[in-house]
Write a protein that holds these residues in place. Sequence first.
Motif, PDB file in Angstrom:
ATOM      1  N   GLY A  95      14.292  -2.599   8.436  1.00 15.77           N
ATOM      2  CA  GLY A  95      13.555  -3.738   8.979  1.00 15.77           C
ATOM      3  C   GLY A  95      12.633  -4.366   7.957  1.00 15.77           C
ATOM      4  O   GLY A  95      13.003  -4.519   6.789  1.00 15.77           O
ATOM      5  N   ASP A  96      11.403  -4.693   8.389  1.00 18.94           N
ATOM      6  CA  ASP A  96      10.425  -5.328   7.507  1.00 18.94           C
ATOM      7  C   ASP A  96       9.548  -4.313   6.778  1.00 18.94           C
ATOM      8  O   ASP A  96       8.571  -4.683   6.129  1.00 18.94           O
ATOM      9  CB  ASP A  96       9.519  -6.260   8.327  1.00 18.94           C
ATOM     10  CG  ASP A  96      10.286  -7.425   8.926  1.00 18.94           C
ATOM     11  OD1 ASP A  96      11.323  -7.807   8.350  1.00 18.94           O
ATOM     12  OD2 ASP A  96       9.865  -7.932   9.979  1.00 18.94           O
ATOM     13  N   THR A  97       9.892  -3.045   6.884  1.00 16.05           N
ATOM     14  CA  THR A  97       9.066  -2.001   6.285  1.00 16.05           C
ATOM     15  C   THR A  97       9.064  -2.091   4.763  1.00 16.05           C
ATOM     16  O   THR A  97      10.094  -2.364   4.153  1.00 16.05           O
ATOM     17  CB  THR A  97       9.583  -0.609   6.691  1.00 16.05           C
ATOM     18  OG1 THR A  97       9.827  -0.592   8.102  1.00 16.05           O
ATOM     19  CG2 THR A  97       8.577   0.460   6.337  1.00 16.05           C
ATOM     20  N   SER A  98       7.891  -1.865   4.167  1.00 14.57           N
ATOM     21  CA  SER A  98       7.776  -1.851   2.711  1.00 14.57           C
ATOM     22  C   SER A  98       7.116  -0.558   2.264  1.00 14.57           C
ATOM     23  O   SER A  98       6.490   0.146   3.066  1.00 14.57           O
ATOM     24  CB  SER A  98       6.941  -3.038   2.219  1.00 14.57           C
ATOM     25  OG  SER A  98       5.585  -2.890   2.636  1.00 14.57           O
ATOM     26  N   VAL A  99       7.258  -0.230   0.995  1.00 13.54           N
ATOM     27  CA  VAL A  99       6.623   0.960   0.443  1.00 13.54           C
ATOM     28  C   VAL A  99       5.111   0.873   0.595  1.00 13.54           C
ATOM     29  O   VAL A  99       4.455   1.844   0.974  1.00 13.54           O
ATOM     30  CB  VAL A  99       7.001   1.132  -1.044  1.00 13.54           C
ATOM     31  CG1 VAL A  99       6.135   2.211  -1.698  1.00 13.54           C
ATOM     32  CG2 VAL A  99       8.475   1.491  -1.183  1.00 13.54           C
ATOM     33  N   ALA A 100       4.553  -0.297   0.312  1.00 15.24           N
ATOM     34  CA  ALA A 100       3.096  -0.473   0.412  1.00 15.24           C
ATOM     35  C   ALA A 100       2.619  -0.246   1.842  1.00 15.24           C
ATOM     36  O   ALA A 100       1.570   0.362   2.074  1.00 15.24           O
ATOM     37  CB  ALA A 100       2.702  -1.870  -0.062  1.00 15.24           C
ATOM     38  N   PHE A 101       3.394  -0.738   2.808  1.00 12.16           N
ATOM     39  CA  PHE A 101       3.029  -0.589   4.216  1.00 12.16           C
ATOM     40  C   PHE A 101       2.980   0.896   4.602  1.00 12.16           C
ATOM     41  O   PHE A 101       1.997   1.369   5.187  1.00 12.16           O
ATOM     42  CB  PHE A 101       4.038  -1.318   5.098  1.00 12.16           C
ATOM     43  CG  PHE A 101       3.777  -1.191   6.578  1.00 12.16           C
ATOM     44  CD1 PHE A 101       2.935  -2.076   7.221  1.00 12.16           C
ATOM     45  CD2 PHE A 101       4.380  -0.187   7.319  1.00 12.16           C
ATOM     46  CE1 PHE A 101       2.685  -1.962   8.582  1.00 12.16           C
ATOM     47  CE2 PHE A 101       4.137  -0.050   8.675  1.00 12.16           C
ATOM     48  CZ  PHE A 101       3.293  -0.942   9.308  1.00 12.16           C
ATOM     49  N   ILE A 102       4.024   1.620   4.279  1.00 12.15           N
ATOM     50  CA  ILE A 102       4.085   3.033   4.639  1.00 12.15           C
ATOM     51  C   ILE A 102       3.001   3.831   3.917  1.00 12.15           C
ATOM     52  O   ILE A 102       2.362   4.711   4.498  1.00 12.15           O
ATOM     53  CB  ILE A 102       5.483   3.617   4.334  1.00 12.15           C
ATOM     54  CG1 ILE A 102       6.499   3.055   5.329  1.00 12.15           C
ATOM     55  CG2 ILE A 102       5.464   5.134   4.391  1.00 12.15           C
ATOM     56  CD1 ILE A 102       7.886   3.626   5.196  1.00 12.15           C
ATOM     57  N   ARG A 103       2.758   3.519   2.649  1.00  9.09           N
ATOM     58  CA  ARG A 103       1.746   4.249   1.884  1.00  9.09           C
ATOM     59  C   ARG A 103       0.364   4.057   2.522  1.00  9.09           C
ATOM     60  O   ARG A 103      -0.387   5.021   2.699  1.00  9.09           O
ATOM     61  CB  ARG A 103       1.719   3.772   0.436  1.00  9.09           C
ATOM     62  CG  ARG A 103       0.691   4.510  -0.412  1.00  9.09           C
ATOM     63  CD  ARG A 103       0.554   3.937  -1.818  1.00  9.09           C
ATOM     64  NE  ARG A 103       1.763   4.124  -2.601  1.00  9.09           N
ATOM     65  CZ  ARG A 103       2.558   3.139  -3.011  1.00  9.09           C
ATOM     66  NH1 ARG A 103       2.266   1.874  -2.684  1.00  9.09           N
ATOM     67  NH2 ARG A 103       3.624   3.395  -3.727  1.00  9.09           N
ATOM     68  N   LYS A 104       0.028   2.816   2.856  1.00  9.45           N
ATOM     69  CA  LYS A 104      -1.295   2.536   3.428  1.00  9.45           C
ATOM     70  C   LYS A 104      -1.514   3.285   4.738  1.00  9.45           C
ATOM     71  O   LYS A 104      -2.558   3.905   4.951  1.00  9.45           O
ATOM     72  CB  LYS A 104      -1.463   1.034   3.662  1.00  9.45           C
ATOM     73  CG  LYS A 104      -1.639   0.224   2.390  1.00  9.45           C
ATOM     74  CD  LYS A 104      -1.741  -1.262   2.717  1.00  9.45           C
ATOM     75  CE  LYS A 104      -1.875  -2.102   1.447  1.00  9.45           C
ATOM     76  NZ  LYS A 104      -1.942  -3.553   1.750  1.00  9.45           N
ATOM     77  N   TRP A 105      -0.521   3.239   5.632  1.00  7.03           N
ATOM     78  CA  TRP A 105      -0.707   3.846   6.938  1.00  7.03           C
ATOM     79  C   TRP A 105      -0.577   5.357   6.905  1.00  7.03           C
ATOM     80  O   TRP A 105      -1.220   6.056   7.692  1.00  7.03           O
ATOM     81  CB  TRP A 105       0.244   3.215   7.944  1.00  7.03           C
ATOM     82  CG  TRP A 105      -0.219   1.846   8.315  1.00  7.03           C
ATOM     83  CD1 TRP A 105       0.318   0.654   7.926  1.00  7.03           C
ATOM     84  CD2 TRP A 105      -1.353   1.522   9.130  1.00  7.03           C
ATOM     85  NE1 TRP A 105      -0.413  -0.389   8.441  1.00  7.03           N
ATOM     86  CE2 TRP A 105      -1.435   0.108   9.189  1.00  7.03           C
ATOM     87  CE3 TRP A 105      -2.294   2.283   9.821  1.00  7.03           C
ATOM     88  CZ2 TRP A 105      -2.433  -0.551   9.915  1.00  7.03           C
ATOM     89  CZ3 TRP A 105      -3.286   1.629  10.537  1.00  7.03           C
ATOM     90  CH2 TRP A 105      -3.343   0.226  10.571  1.00  7.03           C
TER      91      TRP A 105
END
Length: 221
Positions: A96-106
């Motif tokens: 989907g719209d998931t990014s590495v930065a998104f997962i790392r932050k959360w």
Amino acid sequence: MTTERPDGPPSDRESPVGQPVVRGDAAVTGEHAREAVQFDPDDPESLAAAAETVRRFSENTAGDEDNIYMLRGAAACAALVRGEGSYKAATERAGGDTSVAFIRKWARVHDLPQAVRRHVAMGHIAPTAAKHIARVAGDARFQLAWATVDNDLTVREVRAIASAINDGATPEAALGAHGVTAGELTVRLPIESYRELRREAAFEGVAPGEIVDRALSEYFE
């Protein structure tokens, strides 16, 4: 659900990744506790559920103020990273719209100490502010978290203070630049306790805070 208090003030998460220690505590999340989901990075079905949760989470965080929903998404991110072995693999699994930065932050939000996550669950710290608190390492994250709670810092202020700390400023200096005195707390005491505290401080010729500090030091021992 019984909440275990750690012996000391660890600056990083100690409970297993994906475990709903805070989300499953009815004293914190109320009726949402019954909906708490545990993501097990070692269980294929649970990992698949985590991937689905992360994908939906990445597509629905804009404007969402549901703190419990965001903590669940953070838990899914952390479990997916642990199960897949890297941020990149977790991102590919979620799709989907998931990014590495998104997962790392959360995932870092999920790794915050339980005491901080409890304030996120109760709405005292915005999840978007928690992302910036999670950027700070060690005990400084506690100082920033408690300053956020006690001074109603905005997400923009939390972001700026976190950046200053990561650039080398002490937490005290970074907070001071935004008008916050580190360690300052306003409390309301029963009249009797207030009267005796003031009287003892007057006899000793010290500030009331010094007596409170001594009493707390003995308590925390």
